[in-house]
Design a protein around this motif. Structure first.
Motif, PDB file in Angstrom:
ATOM      1  N   MET A  89      82.447  21.237  66.409  1.00 56.51           N
ATOM      2  CA  MET A  89      82.071  21.549  65.049  1.00 56.51           C
ATOM      3  C   MET A  89      80.739  22.298  64.994  1.00 56.51           C
ATOM      4  O   MET A  89      80.589  23.194  64.177  1.00 56.51           O
ATOM      5  CB  MET A  89      81.982  20.273  64.213  1.00 56.51           C
ATOM      6  N   LYS A  90      79.807  21.919  65.856  1.00 51.25           N
ATOM      7  CA  LYS A  90      78.522  22.613  65.847  1.00 51.25           C
ATOM      8  C   LYS A  90      78.710  24.102  66.116  1.00 51.25           C
ATOM      9  O   LYS A  90      78.106  24.937  65.461  1.00 51.25           O
ATOM     10  CB  LYS A  90      77.576  22.014  66.883  1.00 51.25           C
ATOM     11  N   ARG A  91      79.546  24.416  67.096  1.00 49.02           N
ATOM     12  CA  ARG A  91      79.761  25.823  67.442  1.00 49.02           C
ATOM     13  C   ARG A  91      80.437  26.557  66.290  1.00 49.02           C
ATOM     14  O   ARG A  91      80.082  27.697  65.983  1.00 49.02           O
ATOM     15  CB  ARG A  91      80.602  25.930  68.727  1.00 49.02           C
ATOM     16  N   ILE A  92      81.399  25.928  65.652  1.00 50.67           N
ATOM     17  CA  ILE A  92      82.070  26.568  64.515  1.00 50.67           C
ATOM     18  C   ILE A  92      81.062  26.840  63.405  1.00 50.67           C
ATOM     19  O   ILE A  92      81.047  27.932  62.821  1.00 50.67           O
ATOM     20  CB  ILE A  92      83.238  25.706  64.004  1.00 50.67           C
ATOM     21  N   LEU A  93      80.195  25.871  63.120  1.00 47.06           N
ATOM     22  CA  LEU A  93      79.176  26.080  62.083  1.00 47.06           C
ATOM     23  C   LEU A  93      78.217  27.201  62.470  1.00 47.06           C
ATOM     24  O   LEU A  93      77.802  27.992  61.619  1.00 47.06           O
ATOM     25  CB  LEU A  93      78.418  24.783  61.809  1.00 47.06           C
ATOM     26  N   GLN A  94      77.869  27.301  63.753  1.00 45.03           N
ATOM     27  CA  GLN A  94      77.013  28.394  64.208  1.00 45.03           C
ATOM     28  C   GLN A  94      77.687  29.746  63.971  1.00 45.03           C
ATOM     29  O   GLN A  94      77.052  30.707  63.552  1.00 45.03           O
ATOM     30  CB  GLN A  94      76.694  28.248  65.694  1.00 45.03           C
ATOM     31  N   LEU A  95      78.981  29.804  64.260  1.00 46.81           N
ATOM     32  CA  LEU A  95      79.706  31.061  64.063  1.00 46.81           C
ATOM     33  C   LEU A  95      79.804  31.426  62.580  1.00 46.81           C
ATOM     34  O   LEU A  95      79.738  32.602  62.216  1.00 46.81           O
ATOM     35  CB  LEU A  95      81.110  30.961  64.665  1.00 46.81           C
ATOM     36  N   LEU A  96      79.971  30.424  61.743  1.00 44.35           N
ATOM     37  CA  LEU A  96      80.133  30.688  60.313  1.00 44.35           C
ATOM     38  C   LEU A  96      78.818  31.005  59.604  1.00 44.35           C
ATOM     39  O   LEU A  96      78.823  31.650  58.559  1.00 44.35           O
ATOM     40  CB  LEU A  96      80.795  29.484  59.628  1.00 44.35           C
ATOM     41  N   GLU A  97      77.715  30.571  60.192  1.00 46.48           N
ATOM     42  CA  GLU A  97      76.413  30.780  59.563  1.00 46.48           C
ATOM     43  C   GLU A  97      76.147  32.271  59.362  1.00 46.48           C
ATOM     44  O   GLU A  97      76.176  33.064  60.293  1.00 46.48           O
ATOM     45  CB  GLU A  97      75.310  30.174  60.438  1.00 46.48           C
ATOM     46  N   GLY A  98      75.934  32.651  58.157  1.00 47.34           N
ATOM     47  CA  GLY A  98      75.588  34.032  57.847  1.00 47.34           C
ATOM     48  C   GLY A  98      76.757  35.000  57.796  1.00 47.34           C
ATOM     49  O   GLY A  98      76.546  36.190  57.593  1.00 47.34           O
ATOM     50  N   THR A  99      77.977  34.534  57.988  1.00 49.60           N
ATOM     51  CA  THR A  99      79.105  35.466  58.004  1.00 49.60           C
ATOM     52  C   THR A  99      79.602  35.817  56.606  1.00 49.60           C
ATOM     53  O   THR A  99      80.441  36.709  56.481  1.00 49.60           O
ATOM     54  CB  THR A  99      80.294  34.916  58.819  1.00 49.60           C
ATOM     55  N   GLU A 105      78.216  37.522  54.525  1.00 48.76           N
ATOM     56  CA  GLU A 105      77.833  38.905  54.246  1.00 48.76           C
ATOM     57  C   GLU A 105      78.634  39.914  55.076  1.00 48.76           C
ATOM     58  O   GLU A 105      78.970  40.979  54.596  1.00 48.76           O
ATOM     59  CB  GLU A 105      76.342  39.098  54.513  1.00 48.76           C
ATOM     60  N   ARG A 106      78.955  39.554  56.321  1.00 48.56           N
ATOM     61  CA  ARG A 106      79.615  40.516  57.200  1.00 48.56           C
ATOM     62  C   ARG A 106      81.040  40.135  57.563  1.00 48.56           C
ATOM     63  O   ARG A 106      81.793  40.948  58.065  1.00 48.56           O
ATOM     64  CB  ARG A 106      78.811  40.721  58.480  1.00 48.56           C
ATOM     65  N   GLY A 107      81.414  38.876  57.330  1.00 47.56           N
ATOM     66  CA  GLY A 107      82.747  38.419  57.711  1.00 47.56           C
ATOM     67  C   GLY A 107      82.806  38.080  59.196  1.00 47.56           C
ATOM     68  O   GLY A 107      81.879  38.359  59.950  1.00 47.56           O
ATOM     69  N   LEU A 108      83.894  37.469  59.614  1.00 46.99           N
ATOM     70  CA  LEU A 108      84.080  37.079  61.012  1.00 46.99           C
ATOM     71  C   LEU A 108      84.754  38.196  61.791  1.00 46.99           C
ATOM     72  O   LEU A 108      85.678  38.829  61.302  1.00 46.99           O
ATOM     73  CB  LEU A 108      84.973  35.837  61.100  1.00 46.99           C
ATOM     74  N   SER A 109      84.308  38.384  63.008  1.00 49.04           N
ATOM     75  CA  SER A 109      84.970  39.349  63.886  1.00 49.04           C
ATOM     76  C   SER A 109      86.245  38.699  64.429  1.00 49.04           C
ATOM     77  O   SER A 109      86.425  37.482  64.359  1.00 49.04           O
ATOM     78  CB  SER A 109      84.054  39.735  65.046  1.00 49.04           C
ATOM     79  N   GLU A 110      87.110  39.503  64.988  1.00 48.23           N
ATOM     80  CA  GLU A 110      88.351  38.975  65.567  1.00 48.23           C
ATOM     81  C   GLU A 110      88.036  38.012  66.714  1.00 48.23           C
ATOM     82  O   GLU A 110      88.678  36.979  66.854  1.00 48.23           O
ATOM     83  CB  GLU A 110      89.241  40.121  66.063  1.00 48.23           C
TER      84      GLU A 110
END
Length: 55
Positions: free
Chosen positions: A1-11, A13-18
């Motif tokens: 979960m920590k890693r998922i939250l890190q990936l989602l932080e700030g996205t 504005e730019r969205g998630l990459s593939e």
């Protein structure tokens, strides 16, 4: 979960990459296939507190 939250932080504005979407999907899959998740389901069915082991 920590890693998922890190990936989602700030996205927002730019969205998630593939690549990020694939990583999140893999992390979720591992979590839902874990021994702790199986224990949670079994404990709920048996109406008892779960005994998690971090596996």
């Amino acid at each position: 979960m920590k890693r998922i939250l890190q990936l989602l932080e700030g996205t927002h504005e730019r969205g998630l990459s593939e690549r990020e979407r694939e990583e999140i999907a893999g992390l979720r899959r591992r979590a839902f296939e874990s021994a702790d998740m199986r224990e949670a389901r079994q404990a709920r069915a048996e109406r008892r507190p779960p005994r998690f082991r971090g596996e």
